[in-house]
Enzyme design. Structure first.
Site, PDB file in Angstrom:
ATOM      1  N   CYS A  75       0.838  -1.214   0.000  1.00  0.00           N
ATOM      2  CA  CYS A  75       0.000   0.000   0.000  1.00  0.00           C
ATOM      3  C   CYS A  75       0.869   1.260   0.000  1.00  0.00           C
ATOM      4  O   CYS A  75       1.661   1.494   0.921  1.00  0.00           O
ATOM      5  CB  CYS A  75      -0.919  -0.025   1.217  1.00  0.00           C
ATOM      6  SG  CYS A  75      -1.710   1.542   1.598  1.00  0.00           S
ATOM      7  N   CYS A  78       0.239   3.597   2.941  1.00  0.00           N
ATOM      8  CA  CYS A  78       0.851   3.067   4.166  1.00  0.00           C
ATOM      9  C   CYS A  78       2.337   3.413   4.232  1.00  0.00           C
ATOM     10  O   CYS A  78       2.866   3.744   5.298  1.00  0.00           O
ATOM     11  CB  CYS A  78       0.671   1.554   4.233  1.00  0.00           C
ATOM     12  SG  CYS A  78      -1.044   1.000   4.154  1.00  0.00           S
TER      13      CYS A  78
END
Length: 425
Positions: A75, A78
């Protein structure tokens, strides 16, 4: 010969043994042979902990306040969040009420993520003595710290001395407005402390000296002092305290500065305010030599018209926002009244603020608005001269969307992944 079979009585005995012995064996393994769950040790260095499905519950029990990032290694959001958490973690660990920061690879430990409803990455949750609450605020390290400090604070802090008042104000920082109730009964504001918990600090001072009265510029009690340290603003409410409408109006109006500098963060703050916005649009709200004078006059108008929110924005600072109001550079500075949704109004005869007596011009604008001499427009509308250009933009946009759809329709594994959670600070 047929295969030998066990007598039914033997089968029943074996099953009973399995039922009794296996759970005991499993519990013994989990407890490390001692019959009790192993205690999780919280490090004291303030680093971000990496948790898994084997130690997560123990960490929740050990840390009274645990802030968890449920992430996925692939991600992008993230990855950008990780350094912000690394920066915030030691600060949060050093608070008087420490907050431990941890992360869990919820793409790997899917059952753990599913248990807490994780359906996108990153998902941030604050566990307050085991009770999870999803966090959706800013992800920038400094704002993250301010927001979490606010979330774990009591709805209303009770202060017993001058030193306690000073410590409360210092610990609150610059991120939120403060309400200090001098001689105010806690029961009168506890409802608002809970209602506006995410937007302001609330306190009542039970014991204080005359020095505090001089410092906060009030001359009688009960008095509720509102302080907005970020904008260096202060106001005082002397009552009536038995009328909740007046008290809440004061609190709600004080959540915003007298004149709001429009940006992505402050526009979000307007969502819960029911007032319309008188918006001054400038070419540049920082370098224009007339901007300070205009904003000063706007501040005077705001103090006399508290039923409206007053704000300003520079085209150079936020063109994407200002272009939705279809203003031209030749018309700046100008003023509109915006409903914060789909409509705004211009006042006939006050389309542009001419250099000179700005105070009189703003007064005429407000008089015209209140008299209904306005033209309503839709946010995002464009003048006829721009229709051709807009048609080209729309065509390009549609082609781009088509290409993206074709691209993503060919994705296999990537489409099976939970969505990434975009977040704009």
């Amino acid at each position: 010969m047929g295969k030998p079979t066990l007598p039914p009585v033997v089968v029943v005995v074996v099953l009973l043994l399995l039922v009794v012995v296996l759970p005991a064996t499993t519990c013994g393994a989990d407890a490390g042979g001692g019959g009790e769950a192993e205690e999780f040790q919280i490090p004291r260095d303030g680093r971000v902990l990496e948790l898994d499905d084997g130690n997560f519950d123990a960490a929740v029990r050990a840390a009274g306040l645990l802030f968890v990032d449920f992430y996925a290694p692939w991600c992008g959001h993230c990855k950008r969040l990780a350094p912000q958490l690394d920066e915030a973690a030691p600060v949060l660990a050093g608070l008087s009420t420490p907050i431990v920061v941890a992360k869990v690879n919820a793409d790997k430990y899917k059952k753990l993520g599913s248990k807490y409803g994780v359906d996108g990455f990153p998902t941030l949750m604050l566990f307050d003595h085991g009770t999870p609450t999803e966090y959706t605020g800013s992800r920038k390290a400094d704002l993250l710290v301010e927001n979490l400090k606010k979330l774990v604070a009591p709805d209303v802090s009770v202060l017993e001395s001058d030193s306690a008042i000073k410590s409360f104000v210092e610990d609150a920082g610059m991120g939120f407005p403060l309400f200090l109730g001098f001689g105010v009964d806690e029961s009168l504001i506890v409802e608002y402390g809970a209602k506006y918990k995410n937007r302001a600090w609330f306190s009542v001072a039970k014991d204080f000296s005359e020095d505090m009265m001089v410092f906060y510029d009030f001359d009688k009690v009960p008095a509720l002092v509102s302080v907005n340290p970020k904008y260096r603003e202060q106001s005082i409410f002397y009552g009536p305290f038995d009328d909740g409408a007046f008290l809440e109006d004061f609190i709600r109006n004080s959540l915003l500065p007298l004149v709001v500098p429009m940006n992505r963060e402050t526009v979000k703050m307007l969502n819960d305010d029911g007032r319309k916005v008188v918006l001054m649009i400038l070419q540049d709200d920082e370098s224009d030599e007339n901007s300070p004078r205009l904003i000063k006059v706007l501040r005077s108008a705001a103090s006399a018209n508290r039923d409206l929110v007053f704000g300003y924005v520079g085209v150079n600072q936020w063109e994407e926002f200002t272009e939705t109001f279809d203003v031209k550079s030749s018309e700046l500075p100008t003023m509109i009244v915006w409903d914060k949704k789909e409509e705004y109004e211009i006042v006939e005869g006050s389309e542009r603020l001419e250099e000179g007596d700005y105070g009189s011009q703003i007064s005429r604008f407000l008089e015209g608005y209140r008299a209904g001499r306005t033209i309503k427009k839709k946010v995002g509308d464009r003048s006829p001269t721009l229709l051709g250009v807009n048609a080209v933009y729309i065509l390009v946009f549609l082609v781009a969307v088509l290409v993206l759809l074709m691209y993503f329709s060919g994705q296999g594994e990537e489409d099976q992944r939970p969505r990434q959670r975009a977040h704009e600070d």
